[in-house]
Design a protein around this motif. Structure first.
Motif, PDB file in Angstrom:
ATOM      1  N   LEU A 267     -33.909   4.141 -20.847  1.00 54.47           N
ATOM      2  CA  LEU A 267     -33.028   3.136 -20.348  1.00 54.47           C
ATOM      3  C   LEU A 267     -32.275   3.807 -18.973  1.00 54.47           C
ATOM      4  CD1 LEU A 267     -30.845   1.024 -19.803  1.00 54.47           C
ATOM      5  CD2 LEU A 267     -29.416   2.050 -21.471  1.00 54.47           C
ATOM      6  N   ALA A 268     -32.673   3.302 -18.000  1.00 55.24           N
ATOM      7  CA  ALA A 268     -32.239   3.850 -16.595  1.00 55.24           C
ATOM      8  C   ALA A 268     -31.887   2.673 -15.783  1.00 55.24           C
ATOM      9  CB  ALA A 268     -33.608   4.439 -15.897  1.00 55.24           C
ATOM     10  N   GLN A 269     -30.944   3.185 -14.776  1.00 54.77           N
ATOM     11  CA  GLN A 269     -30.341   2.146 -13.846  1.00 54.77           C
ATOM     12  C   GLN A 269     -31.071   2.129 -12.775  1.00 54.77           C
ATOM     13  OE1 GLN A 269     -26.231   2.623 -13.897  1.00 54.77           O
ATOM     14  NE2 GLN A 269     -25.832   1.514 -11.847  1.00 54.77           N
ATOM     15  N   LYS A 270     -31.385   1.018 -11.946  1.00 56.40           N
ATOM     16  CA  LYS A 270     -32.330   0.923 -10.864  1.00 56.40           C
ATOM     17  C   LYS A 270     -31.368   0.072  -9.542  1.00 56.40           C
ATOM     18  CE  LYS A 270     -35.851   2.158 -12.704  1.00 56.40           C
ATOM     19  NZ  LYS A 270     -36.934   3.468 -12.537  1.00 56.40           N
ATOM     20  N   GLN A 271     -31.687   0.428  -8.436  1.00 55.87           N
ATOM     21  CA  GLN A 271     -30.878  -0.317  -7.323  1.00 55.87           C
ATOM     22  C   GLN A 271     -31.573  -1.315  -6.459  1.00 55.87           C
ATOM     23  OE1 GLN A 271     -27.586  -0.010  -7.178  1.00 55.87           O
ATOM     24  NE2 GLN A 271     -27.891   1.560  -8.790  1.00 55.87           N
ATOM     25  N   SER A 272     -32.868  -1.232  -6.659  1.00 57.77           N
ATOM     26  CA  SER A 272     -33.993  -1.956  -5.896  1.00 57.77           C
ATOM     27  C   SER A 272     -34.590  -2.991  -6.744  1.00 57.77           C
ATOM     28  CB  SER A 272     -34.545  -1.123  -5.206  1.00 57.77           C
ATOM     29  OG  SER A 272     -35.837  -1.973  -4.142  1.00 57.77           O
ATOM     30  N   PRO A 273     -34.943  -4.313  -6.483  1.00 55.69           N
ATOM     31  CA  PRO A 273     -34.203  -4.722  -5.186  1.00 55.69           C
ATOM     32  C   PRO A 273     -32.899  -5.161  -5.283  1.00 55.69           C
ATOM     33  CG  PRO A 273     -35.635  -6.609  -6.557  1.00 55.69           C
ATOM     34  CD  PRO A 273     -35.878  -5.228  -7.225  1.00 55.69           C
ATOM     35  N   LEU A 274     -32.175  -5.275  -6.516  1.00 52.97           N
ATOM     36  CA  LEU A 274     -30.747  -5.328  -6.649  1.00 52.97           C
ATOM     37  C   LEU A 274     -30.470  -4.751  -7.746  1.00 52.97           C
ATOM     38  CD1 LEU A 274     -30.702  -9.840  -6.751  1.00 52.97           C
ATOM     39  CD2 LEU A 274     -29.883  -7.865  -4.928  1.00 52.97           C
ATOM     40  N   PRO A 275     -29.045  -4.244  -7.934  1.00 52.68           N
ATOM     41  CA  PRO A 275     -28.997  -3.274  -9.198  1.00 52.68           C
ATOM     42  C   PRO A 275     -29.164  -3.939 -10.396  1.00 52.68           C
ATOM     43  CG  PRO A 275     -27.074  -3.276  -7.539  1.00 52.68           C
ATOM     44  CD  PRO A 275     -28.179  -4.593  -7.081  1.00 52.68           C
ATOM     45  N   HIS A 276     -29.751  -3.120 -11.217  1.00 53.94           N
ATOM     46  CA  HIS A 276     -30.334  -3.544 -12.453  1.00 53.94           C
ATOM     47  C   HIS A 276     -30.469  -2.504 -13.576  1.00 53.94           C
ATOM     48  CE1 HIS A 276     -34.206  -3.122 -10.838  1.00 53.94           C
ATOM     49  NE2 HIS A 276     -34.730  -2.971 -12.139  1.00 53.94           N
ATOM     50  N   ALA A 277     -30.544  -2.888 -14.773  1.00 47.51           N
ATOM     51  CA  ALA A 277     -30.959  -1.891 -15.983  1.00 47.51           C
ATOM     52  C   ALA A 277     -32.099  -2.048 -16.423  1.00 47.51           C
ATOM     53  CB  ALA A 277     -29.827  -1.790 -16.861  1.00 47.51           C
ATOM     54  N   GLU A 278     -32.976  -1.060 -16.518  1.00 46.01           N
ATOM     55  CA  GLU A 278     -34.255  -1.188 -17.208  1.00 46.01           C
ATOM     56  C   GLU A 278     -34.371  -0.575 -18.615  1.00 46.01           C
ATOM     57  OE1 GLU A 278     -37.438  -2.033 -13.427  1.00 46.01           O
ATOM     58  OE2 GLU A 278     -37.377  -0.188 -14.694  1.00 46.01           O
ATOM     59  N   ILE A 279     -34.725  -1.330 -19.518  1.00 45.67           N
ATOM     60  CA  ILE A 279     -34.956  -0.661 -20.733  1.00 45.67           C
ATOM     61  C   ILE A 279     -36.392  -0.753 -21.146  1.00 45.67           C
ATOM     62  CG2 ILE A 279     -34.574  -0.839 -23.394  1.00 45.67           C
ATOM     63  CD1 ILE A 279     -31.936  -2.409 -22.667  1.00 45.67           C
ATOM     64  N   LYS A 280     -37.182   0.324 -21.285  1.00 46.28           N
ATOM     65  CA  LYS A 280     -38.476   0.512 -21.345  1.00 46.28           C
ATOM     66  C   LYS A 280     -38.894   0.834 -22.831  1.00 46.28           C
ATOM     67  CE  LYS A 280     -39.830   1.440 -16.816  1.00 46.28           C
ATOM     68  NZ  LYS A 280     -40.743   2.197 -16.040  1.00 46.28           N
ATOM     69  N   VAL A 281     -39.673   0.384 -23.396  1.00 40.41           N
ATOM     70  CA  VAL A 281     -40.323   0.418 -24.897  1.00 40.41           C
ATOM     71  C   VAL A 281     -41.718   0.987 -24.759  1.00 40.41           C
ATOM     72  CG1 VAL A 281     -40.774  -0.165 -27.291  1.00 40.41           C
ATOM     73  CG2 VAL A 281     -38.677  -0.720 -26.297  1.00 40.41           C
ATOM     74  N   LEU A 282     -42.029   2.144 -25.033  1.00 37.52           N
ATOM     75  CA  LEU A 282     -43.557   2.310 -24.666  1.00 37.52           C
ATOM     76  C   LEU A 282     -44.391   3.020 -25.844  1.00 37.52           C
ATOM     77  CD1 LEU A 282     -41.394   4.122 -22.401  1.00 37.52           C
ATOM     78  CD2 LEU A 282     -43.529   4.003 -21.037  1.00 37.52           C
ATOM     79  N   ASP A 283     -45.614   2.782 -25.836  1.00 39.06           N
ATOM     80  CA  ASP A 283     -46.205   3.128 -27.103  1.00 39.06           C
ATOM     81  C   ASP A 283     -47.660   3.491 -26.843  1.00 39.06           C
ATOM     82  OD1 ASP A 283     -48.416   0.943 -27.128  1.00 39.06           O
ATOM     83  OD2 ASP A 283     -46.731  -0.144 -27.657  1.00 39.06           O
ATOM     84  N   ARG A 284     -48.273   4.096 -27.457  1.00 38.55           N
ATOM     85  CA  ARG A 284     -49.605   4.436 -27.182  1.00 38.55           C
ATOM     86  C   ARG A 284     -50.845   3.916 -28.062  1.00 38.55           C
ATOM     87  NH1 ARG A 284     -50.020   6.670 -22.435  1.00 38.55           N
ATOM     88  NH2 ARG A 284     -48.571   8.640 -22.246  1.00 38.55           N
ATOM     89  N   GLY A 285     -50.507   2.604 -28.434  1.00 33.59           N
ATOM     90  CA  GLY A 285     -51.459   1.797 -28.981  1.00 33.59           C
ATOM     91  C   GLY A 285     -52.626   0.940 -28.083  1.00 33.59           C
ATOM     92  N   SER A 286     -53.067   0.059 -28.608  1.00 33.30           N
ATOM     93  CA  SER A 286     -54.162  -0.612 -28.017  1.00 33.30           C
ATOM     94  C   SER A 286     -53.913  -1.316 -26.691  1.00 33.30           C
ATOM     95  CB  SER A 286     -54.664  -1.386 -28.846  1.00 33.30           C
ATOM     96  OG  SER A 286     -54.045  -2.438 -29.452  1.00 33.30           O
TER      97      SER A 286
END
Length: 187
Positions: free
Chosen positions: A101-120
């Motif tokens: 989870l990170a806060q981003k400022q561009s293009p508009l202030p928003h939060a990004e929640i990323k779910v990452l895997d090493r699958g196919s």
């Protein structure tokens, strides 16, 4: 095994019921100011024992400062659970999942929640199809992967009801990255 299967069936039934409510316009959200860090942390800690019992390495990276969004914390938690559940189902034996989870400022202030895997990963050309109702990539029925094909559809509908979105990105080194983007509440 019985507990895990009961939880899986409950998620499946809830997804079908939620989808039905969304399709008929009956789904209501309880919008309020909430700390996204706390929503992600509590969801991750609820899901962690299941992942670890299944042999997964589960990393959860959260920023320290609160991130305020306007949303329904139960619905946002459901999006995260659906994304984690997919990462687990499509892991392809590579049992690594990360939640960021990170806060981003561009293009508009928003939060990004990323779910990452090493699958196919998602097959080329199916990057948007995976969000269609009942679509299942990789001939998942034939491969024994269980599910209704509604998890990503519901995740995207909830995100868009919160003025955000869920998108797919391929992951460097193989696997998938699903990103929930939400606008940050103005103070």
């Amino acid at each position: 095994i019985i507990t895990a299967e009961a939880a899986r069936l409950t998620r499946l039934i809830n997804n079908v019921l939620d989808f039905s409510r969304m399709e008929s316009g009956e789904k209501k959200y309880n919008f309020a100011s909430c700390d996204l860090i706390e929503v992600v942390r509590s969801t991750a800690e609820t899901f962690r024992p299941h992942l670890e019992a299944s042999g997964f390495k589960f990393d959860c990276e959260l920023s320290a400062a609160p991130i305020a969004v306007r949303g329904d914390d139960d619905a946002l938690s459901q999006v995260i659970v659906n994304l984690l559940s997919n990462a687990e189902k499509y892991s392809n034996g590579k049992k690594e999942i990360a939640l960021e989870l990170a806060q981003k400022q561009s293009p508009l202030p928003h939060a990004e929640i990323k779910v990452l895997d090493r699958g196919s990963g998602v097959p080329r050309g199916s990057e948007e199809k995976v969000f269609e109702k009942f679509y299942r990539a990789h001939d998942s029925l034939g491969s024994g992967i269980q599910g209704s094909g509604l998890g990503l559809t519901i995740a995207r509908q909830i995100a868009r009801a919160h003025d955000g979105d869920v998108v797919y990105e391929s992951r460097e080194g193989g696997g998938s990255c699903f990103v929930l983007r939400l606008p940050i509440k103005s103070t």
